[in-house]
Design an enzyme around this catalytic site. Structure first.
Site, short mmCIF file in Angstrom:
data_model
loop_
_atom_site.label_atom_id
_atom_site.label_comp_id
_atom_site.label_asym_id
_atom_site.label_seq_id
_atom_site.Cartn_x
_atom_site.Cartn_y
_atom_site.Cartn_z
CE1 TYR A 1 -3.28 2.72 1.34
CE2 TYR A 1 -1.63 3.70 3.05
CZ TYR A 1 -3.20 3.34 1.66
OH TYR A 1 -4.70 4.44 1.71
P1 NAD Z 1 -12.89 3.70 1.88
O1 NAD Z 1 -12.55 2.60 1.55
O2 NAD Z 1 -14.34 4.56 2.19
O3 NAD Z 1 -13.22 4.71 0.30
C1 NAD Z 1 -12.20 4.06 -0.91
C2 NAD Z 1 -13.22 4.16 -2.38
O4 NAD Z 1 -12.02 3.47 -2.89
C3 NAD Z 1 -14.43 2.93 -2.01
O5 NAD Z 1 -15.79 3.89 -1.90
C4 NAD Z 1 -13.75 2.17 -3.33
O6 NAD Z 1 -14.98 1.41 -3.17
C5 NAD Z 1 -13.70 2.77 -3.70
N1 NAD Z 1 -12.46 1.94 -4.88
C6 NAD Z 1 -11.78 0.60 -4.16
N2 NAD Z 1 -11.67 -0.22 -4.95
C7 NAD Z 1 -12.21 0.60 -6.57
C8 NAD Z 1 -11.81 0.25 -7.75
N3 NAD Z 1 -11.01 -1.70 -8.24
N4 NAD Z 1 -12.24 0.88 -8.83
C9 NAD Z 1 -13.21 2.26 -8.22
N5 NAD Z 1 -12.64 2.53 -6.83
C10 NAD Z 1 -12.57 1.56 -5.97
O7 NAD Z 1 -12.03 5.09 2.04
P2 NAD Z 1 -11.50 5.63 2.92
O8 NAD Z 1 -10.74 5.93 4.05
O9 NAD Z 1 -12.28 7.21 2.29
O10 NAD Z 1 -10.22 5.74 1.80
C11 NAD Z 1 -9.43 7.07 0.78
C12 NAD Z 1 -8.92 7.30 0.17
O11 NAD Z 1 -8.21 7.90 0.95
C13 NAD Z 1 -7.81 5.95 0.10
O12 NAD Z 1 -7.66 6.44 -1.36
C14 NAD Z 1 -6.98 5.50 1.08
O13 NAD Z 1 -6.34 4.53 0.26
C15 NAD Z 1 -6.80 7.32 2.01
N6 NAD Z 1 -5.71 7.38 3.19
C16 NAD Z 1 -7.45 6.75 4.31
C17 NAD Z 1 -7.05 6.96 5.44
C18 NAD Z 1 -8.24 6.23 6.43
O14 NAD Z 1 -7.25 6.74 7.27
N7 NAD Z 1 -8.79 6.25 6.44
C19 NAD Z 1 -5.64 7.31 5.39
C20 NAD Z 1 -4.90 7.88 4.32
C21 NAD Z 1 -4.94 7.56 3.28
#
Ligand code: NAD
Length: 243
Positions: free
Chosen positions: A147
């Site tokens: 990741y």
């Molecule tokens: P989440 O899982 O709620 O949202 C991620 C979204 O990406 C989901 O709706 C999922 O359906 C979509 N997705 C996954 N695979 C996909 C694909 N093949 N095609 C299209 N869409 C796809 O997660 P989140 O917490 O809202 O995270 C959003 C972003 O922020 C991500 O990139 C994550 O890596 C990043 N992030 C999150 C955190 C955290 O603490 N939540 C921290 C650092 C970075």
């Protein structure tokens, strides 16, 4: 306030059905943009809450799906590459199939989508690319080797695009959320009871981030107020990462 509105702009938010993506979509919509909420799962509930919001299905792991989406979406001025997947496992036990999925969704998908949508932006002389990476890519994150590696790939991509597209009025930046209060954080922390509280106590601002904290910066970077900011990697992490 001058330069803080996005009226007349069309924005795509990938992963818009998720926690942070939905907050970004809401913020861009509140700033006046027409938002396309794109996700591999049903984004209609998010799009339905936004004036002029549209839901679209795209599987970033599939080049054919990305091409179909880009061909059908019409004019796009702003792309927020927010979709992401994380599989948590010690690196020595990690499965190459998981690495493939993370490479496809976290890095190759954004590359393909940008390749297809950037020419329209450069032809019109205005555009915004925002890549949602992670503080874990800047600092490393236990159990998240693939990741972190794929999310770190966005740094090089975004900076290169910032150089290539600057003269056409397109900016390209990376936003790195720290631990953000979302189902994704609960999922990746599930193996260790109490881990989320421990993480929050270690944050200088003494709380987890919220999706709205991340959305606020993403929205700003899309406005004309941020026209002179490009090629940057900015954390929204309560002070965890300070470089
Ligand atoms: P989440 O899982 O709620 O949202 C991620 C979204 O990406 C989901 O709706 C999922 O359906 C979509 N997705 C996954 N695979 C996909 C694909 N093949 N095609 C299209 N869409 C796809 O997660 P989140 O917490 O809202 O995270 C959003 C972003 O922020 C991500 O990139 C994550 O890596 C990043 N992030 C999150 C955190 C955290 O603490 N939540 C921290 C650092 C970075």
């Amino acid at each position: 306030m001058d330069g803080l509105r996005l009226d007349g702009r069309v924005a795509v938010v990938t992963g818009g059905a998720g926690a942070i993506g939905a907050a970004i979509a809401a913020d861009l919509s509140a700033l006046g943009a027409e938002v396309v909420v794109a996700d591999v799962r049903d984004a209609e509930p998010v799009a339905a809450g936004l004036p002029g919001g549209r839901a679209a299905v795209v599987d970033l792991a599939s080049p054919a799906s990305v091409e179909e989406f880009a061909g059908a979406v019409g004019r796009v001025d702003i792309v927020v590459h927010n979709a992401g997947v994380s599989i948590v496992e010690p690196f020595t036990e990690s499965d190459p199939a998981g690495w493939d999925l993370m490479w496809q969704v976290n890095l190759r998908g954004p590359m393909l989508l940008t390749k297809l949508l950037l020419p329209g932006m450069t032809a019109r002389g205005w555009g915004r690319l925002v890549f949602v990476s992670s503080d874990g890519a800047r600092a490393g994150s236990g159990g998240e080797g693939a990741y972190a590696a794929t999310k770190a790939g966005l740094f090089g991509l975004a900076k290169t695009l910032a150089r290539e597209a600057a003269r056409a009025g397109v900016t390209s930046n990376v936003v790195c959320p720290g631990p953000t209060d979302t189902p994704m954080l609960q999922r990746v922390s599930a193996a260790e009871p109490g881990l989320v509280d421990k993480i929050a106590r270690g944050i200088p601002l003494r709380r987890l981030g919220t999706p709205a904290d991340v959305a606020g910066l993403v929205g700003y970077l899309c406005t004309d107020r941020a026209a002179y900011i490009t090629g940057q990697t900015l954390s929204v992490s309560g002070g965890v990462t300070m470089h």
